[in-house]
Write an enzyme that holds these catalytic residues in place. Structure first.
Site, PDB file in Angstrom:
ATOM      1  N   CYS A   1     -71.298  79.124  15.581  1.00  0.00           N
ATOM      2  CA  CYS A   1     -70.455  79.799  14.759  1.00  0.00           C
ATOM      3  C   CYS A   1     -69.719  81.070  15.331  1.00  0.00           C
ATOM      4  O   CYS A   1     -68.569  81.589  14.931  1.00  0.00           O
ATOM      5  CB  CYS A   1     -71.276  80.360  13.413  1.00  0.00           C
ATOM      6  SG  CYS A   1     -72.125  79.170  12.678  1.00  0.00           S
ATOM      7  N   ASP A   2     -70.245  81.645  16.036  1.00  0.00           N
ATOM      8  CA  ASP A   2     -69.949  83.313  16.432  1.00  0.00           C
ATOM      9  C   ASP A   2     -69.830  83.548  17.777  1.00  0.00           C
ATOM     10  O   ASP A   2     -69.360  84.444  18.110  1.00  0.00           O
ATOM     11  CB  ASP A   2     -71.194  84.235  15.761  1.00  0.00           C
ATOM     12  CG  ASP A   2     -71.420  84.158  14.444  1.00  0.00           C
ATOM     13  OD1 ASP A   2     -70.467  83.889  13.854  1.00  0.00           O
ATOM     14  OD2 ASP A   2     -72.466  84.384  13.891  1.00  0.00           O
TER      15      ASP A   2
ATOM     16  N   CYS B   1     -76.509  81.688  15.046  1.00  0.00           N
ATOM     17  CA  CYS B   1     -75.683  80.660  15.295  1.00  0.00           C
ATOM     18  C   CYS B   1     -74.481  80.745  16.309  1.00  0.00           C
ATOM     19  O   CYS B   1     -73.627  81.387  16.016  1.00  0.00           O
ATOM     20  CB  CYS B   1     -75.001  80.113  13.910  1.00  0.00           C
ATOM     21  SG  CYS B   1     -73.982  78.630  13.995  1.00  0.00           S
TER      22      CYS B   1
END
Length: 313
Positions: free
Chosen positions: A140-141, A137
């Protein structure tokens, strides 16, 4: 089915942010929901270390902590939990039937929030460095990889989007695809090819994630045409090879797209069966964020509550 068997107002199948939000809302509406959370409760957030984009947590929160807080909130309003997997369902007639092994549960409404799983390459080293360099993701990261050289695996639109997004943080993004052309739409592929921060490696597959035991330090790659093997000194590897929704239980009962995502009616969480609703990543292949899952969990709870009121009127 015994004559005196309890019929639940709502059974929620699955316990990620979508399921837990629908539990909070239905519990506050006095529907006393029963959540069958599954043996691997909490969904994809349970394998996420730091969540920095969920509103309300200015310093970030770990995935498991976020789930724990939501679960306590659902419990406080009277949600009951069964930490087992649903083994079979029957939505042919109401009350709907949900089995956990031999034990039958009945419900007036069902909220399906069984989520999805990111597809991985299947390498042991990939598991070892999950959340320590390996991610599925980018939104997300990505921010954890500022000024680093990182890799992206994939050839579809998702891979193009992830690679483009990651150029905001990384000094260089190496996009690896096992074939010699992309499946992605022409416009997306062109954008990627024109981006000076993206290097494309065709006919390339990752065979091993390298690391020092703590975090990822590189990847071993192989050319699918000539078999040449070499090592890339990248500190992050993003997999963009698709997601698989957890919908095996519902095959043949509910409408799904070709990948298996549940199809809901526009601007609602209604499935094709009245009284059965779907929320979160099990029906969302576009956004796939904890906050959007929570949003559709709220929608499913309100849809279920209003539908029940309509039945009893």
């Amino acid at each position: 089915m015994t004559p005196d068997q309890k019929i639940e107002n709502v059974i929620i199948i699955g316990s990620g942010p979508a399921g837990l939000t629908s539990a909070i809302y239905t519990a506050r509406a006095n529907l006393s929901p029963l959540m069958i959370e599954g043996e691997e409760s909490g969904g994809q957030l349970m394998t996420t270390t730091e969540v920095e984009n969920f509103p309300g947590f200015e310093h970030g929160i770990t995935g498991p902590d976020l789930i724990a807080v939501m679960r306590k909130q659902a419990e406080r309003f009277g949600t009951r939990f069964i930490t087992r997997n649903v083994t079979k369902v029957d939505f042919e007639q109401r009350p709907f039937k949900v089995w956990i092994g031999d034990k039958l549960h009945l419900a007036k409404t069902i909220i399906i929030s069984t989520g999805a799983k990111a597809k991985y390459l299947g390498l042991p080293s990939e598991k070892q460095y999950a959340n320590r360099g390996v991610s599925a993701c980018a939104t997300c990261d990505g921010a954890f990889f500022r000024n680093q050289e990182i890799g992206v695996v994939g050839g579809g639109d998702t891979a193009m989007e992830e690679a483009m997004f990651l150029t905001r943080f990384a000094s260089k993004v190496i996009l690896m695809h096992r074939r010699d052309s992309f499946r992605a739409s022409k416009i997306m592929a062109e954008r990627v090819m024109q981006n000076p921060k993206i290097e494309i490696m065709w006919n390339t597959e990752v065979t091993e994630v390298l690391g020092d035991g703590k975090s990822m330090t590189g990847a071993r790659i192989k050319n699918t045409v000539n078999g040449e093997v070499k090592e890339l000194p990248i500190t992050g590897l993003f997999l963009a090879i698709g997601h698989k929704p957890n919908t095996e239980l519902f095959h043949g009962m509910l409408d799904m797209d070709e990948t298996g995502y549940l199809i809901t009616q526009p601007n609602s969480t209604y499935t094709k069966i009245p009284g059965v609703f779907a929320a979160g990543d099990v029906q969302d292949h576009v956004y796939r964020q904890a906050i959007t899952a929570a949003g559709t969990g709220c929608m499913a709870a309100i849809d279920a509550e209003r539908w029940l009121e309509g039945q009893e009127a």
